[in-house]
Design a protein around this motif. Sequence first.
Motif, PDB file in Angstrom:
ATOM      1  N   ILE A 152       0.867  -1.184   0.000  1.00 46.43           N
ATOM      2  CA  ILE A 152       0.000   0.000   0.000  1.00 46.43           C
ATOM      3  C   ILE A 152       0.898   1.226   0.000  1.00 46.43           C
ATOM      4  O   ILE A 152       1.797   1.345   0.848  1.00 46.43           O
ATOM      5  CB  ILE A 152      -0.897   0.018   1.247  1.00 46.43           C
ATOM      6  N   LEU A 153       0.679   2.145  -0.919  1.00 45.44           N
ATOM      7  CA  LEU A 153       1.412   3.407  -0.940  1.00 45.44           C
ATOM      8  C   LEU A 153       0.529   4.483  -0.313  1.00 45.44           C
ATOM      9  O   LEU A 153      -0.512   4.851  -0.862  1.00 45.44           O
ATOM     10  CB  LEU A 153       1.779   3.799  -2.372  1.00 45.44           C
ATOM     11  N   ALA A 154       0.923   4.957   0.873  1.00 49.17           N
ATOM     12  CA  ALA A 154       0.213   6.028   1.576  1.00 49.17           C
ATOM     13  C   ALA A 154       1.034   7.301   1.412  1.00 49.17           C
ATOM     14  O   ALA A 154       2.193   7.351   1.844  1.00 49.17           O
ATOM     15  CB  ALA A 154       0.039   5.680   3.052  1.00 49.17           C
ATOM     16  N   THR A 155       0.451   8.326   0.803  1.00 52.61           N
ATOM     17  CA  THR A 155       1.299   9.432   0.354  1.00 52.61           C
ATOM     18  C   THR A 155       0.637  10.796   0.497  1.00 52.61           C
ATOM     19  O   THR A 155      -0.586  10.933   0.436  1.00 52.61           O
ATOM     20  CB  THR A 155       1.728   9.193  -1.111  1.00 52.61           C
ATOM     21  N   ALA A 156       1.486  11.803   0.701  1.00 58.40           N
ATOM     22  CA  ALA A 156       1.117  13.213   0.722  1.00 58.40           C
ATOM     23  C   ALA A 156       2.365  13.971   0.274  1.00 58.40           C
ATOM     24  O   ALA A 156       3.398  13.359  -0.005  1.00 58.40           O
ATOM     25  CB  ALA A 156       0.678  13.652   2.124  1.00 58.40           C
ATOM     26  N   HIS A 157       2.294  15.300   0.194  1.00 61.75           N
ATOM     27  CA  HIS A 157       3.504  16.062  -0.181  1.00 61.75           C
ATOM     28  C   HIS A 157       3.786  17.123   0.869  1.00 61.75           C
ATOM     29  O   HIS A 157       2.876  17.606   1.552  1.00 61.75           O
ATOM     30  CB  HIS A 157       3.371  16.686  -1.568  1.00 61.75           C
ATOM     31  N   TYR A 158       5.081  17.492   1.005  1.00 60.05           N
ATOM     32  CA  TYR A 158       5.447  18.416   2.076  1.00 60.05           C
ATOM     33  C   TYR A 158       5.893  19.789   1.596  1.00 60.05           C
ATOM     34  O   TYR A 158       6.050  20.707   2.410  1.00 60.05           O
ATOM     35  CB  TYR A 158       6.508  17.808   2.999  1.00 60.05           C
ATOM     36  N   ASP A 159       6.107  20.010   0.322  1.00 61.37           N
ATOM     37  CA  ASP A 159       6.482  21.337  -0.148  1.00 61.37           C
ATOM     38  C   ASP A 159       5.251  22.240  -0.220  1.00 61.37           C
ATOM     39  O   ASP A 159       4.120  21.760  -0.338  1.00 61.37           O
ATOM     40  CB  ASP A 159       7.152  21.256  -1.513  1.00 61.37           C
TER      41      ASP A 159
END
Length: 766
Positions: free
Chosen positions: A118-125
Amino acid sequence: MTRLAGLPVLAFATAVVAAFLFAWQSLTLSPQAGDGSFATQRAYATLQDLLAEQVPHPTGSPANHRVRDRILAQFRAAGYEPEVQAAFQCAPPEKAVGCTQVENIIAVLKGTGEGRAILATAHYDSVPAGPGVGDDGVGVVVMLELARTLKAMPQARNDVIFLITDGEETGLRGAVAFARNHLLMKQVGIVVKIEARGNTGPAIMFETGSGNSQLISLFADAVGSQVSNSLAYEIYRLLPNDTDFTIYKSAGLNGYNFAMIGAAARYHTPKDNLALLDRNTLRHHGEQVTALVRALQGQDLESLRSQEDASYFDLFGNGLVHWPASLNVPLALAALVLLAGTAVTGRTSMSMAAAIWSMASLLVMPFVMFAIGWILSYPLGIWPEVHVLDHQAPWPARVALLGATFAVATVAAHLLAPRAEPQAVSLVYWLFLALLAVATAAALPGAAYAFLWPVVIFALVAGVGQFIAPASAMRWAAFAGFVAIAMFWSGHMLALDAVVGFPLSQFKLLALFPLALAMVPLFLMAAPLRTPVLALPVALTLVAAALASTMPGYTPDNPRPLNIVYHQDADTGDARWIVQETPVDRDFMQRAGFGPAPEGINLAGLVPTQAFTRKAASARLEAPRFEIVARETRGDKVSLSGRIRSVRAGFVFGLIIPPGSGITAVTLEGQPLVSSDRLKAGRPLWARIFGTADKPLAITIEHEAGASGRIALFERSSLPDTPEASELKALRPDNASPVHAGDGAFVFRRLDLNALTPVGQAAPQP
């Protein structure tokens, strides 16, 4: 058919719509209570730690490096061994032009199985204009809290890969780098993504992929307080918008994409901050994603693959109704056939004239509603100058649009009453809605339900009623069909704010056309509508529109966009201040000394555009540098190899390639920067480079011998520290704010590739 009293029917219709609007607040307000499965206070404290300074942290900035290090520390404290994937990543040249230096953060929770992960993802920039608390700090802390929660639980079947990408705001480059270059990408079986376009509202599961029937079934079973429907999925597929999820979908993966979309005026501004974040939104995201990932951990992810799409909608945020989309066309056709049979059965009670008048009204009503909506767009959105997708006090405008819908329906019923029987109008209108149900079921299956189920309900009540109570069958069918239409389309009225604002009220009112169609038969079945009854919705529309026109379109917490940009020609020193955002703050423009109307200018001396401008004192800022180290002529092509770099470490710098330059290929750090088709397209190309500070980058440019070889170098960095810049920022009102790229200095210089010589060589003699 016994006539009903007009005022009670109008009151009934009003009460039904009002009740459904109240119920559909789940589309705009996050749930006030949760199930306790997500540690909201701890997540919020983590968010405060990550973004302690609450300053913008675009890719490559020192502030972004601080956020990166804090995320790494959080993962380590939770027992993980995170890695940083550093990459200089260019966009697919056929889709976009530009490159970004990214630093993705990756941590892995091992499972007991050997299957897909499972790829659990968000972005931080963030963007340069805002601190990015909602977009996408909420996503980051939900992933961190999820990582803590799952680490403390017994080991489950599937691996979970936590990916916090960099460079999302510069063109999804972190996701591209992971998808193209990281070995873990080969293990991914499903994606769970968090995004944002605001900082309030529920966590909406707005996007999935094709073949989603098993995914929707699992989502319905595993997650509570769902806010999702397949209409949003269909609409998003038609929009040009992208998130990191787009990259994974294009790589053949499926999954779930969540976002909050409330308070869009704060999106990509300084107001996307901790003080204005709705903590219920944070909690709702956390509960949704935690429940979903925990359910996915125990699944055979291969079993979730399907060739079948689902149609689905939530019931006011309290459960998800879903079914195979392949049933939509058969159901719509069955309803159409049943309605046609009912029309044939009742043909003796209908005249040809009635059918013709019904069809004529059906053709005229949408044009009338569009025209009325266009007129209303002035008091609702244009005169008050409201945000294109947000209004801090939307209810007067919403009531005005609903009042206009009622007014059109009551007037149509009044005009039709002496010319057409209620039964004829009902059957003609609902046959038309049935045709729309068939068309949408065939072309946009996810959008079909809002036509399909009202039509099915009307057809069943009308068809069965012909055998049980023929005299009142059409009346009961009209009431049942109206209630079903009101249920779906009142919700769509609220949801439509996400894509169409009040300055385009003509489209918002046109979207209420199905609701108006369902109202007309009700009012026809009432006693002749007297003037007081006809006047009520008209008066409501006028009063609500007048009230809406007095509502402030912008406030300090929901600001208008207003970027102040310094534009300088580094070759001549000529400089101007420019403002391009709309709608324009005329008072600011006058006080700041800008002209009364936009002027034609050339950005970088090459790209024509319109902007409000005024002269600026030159700050003599340096432009990026381009050094040639080798020149080679091969037949009719010239190849230049060299280095390009920013000298002021701006947010973005790069090249502008105008039409007719003769350039046929560009590579940057060995990666193709632009496709040949784009170079031939006949419009200026902006090749934007992000996050490299002042690092020199290897570049190769190929162009036709004898062509103009004109290009420009540009850079956008922070505003110069000058008295003029300080004065302009001080003049900006408190209900206006920088947005997206924010305030900045845009500096450029033009180059002639034919005149450049390699470093260390003498210039060619004339």
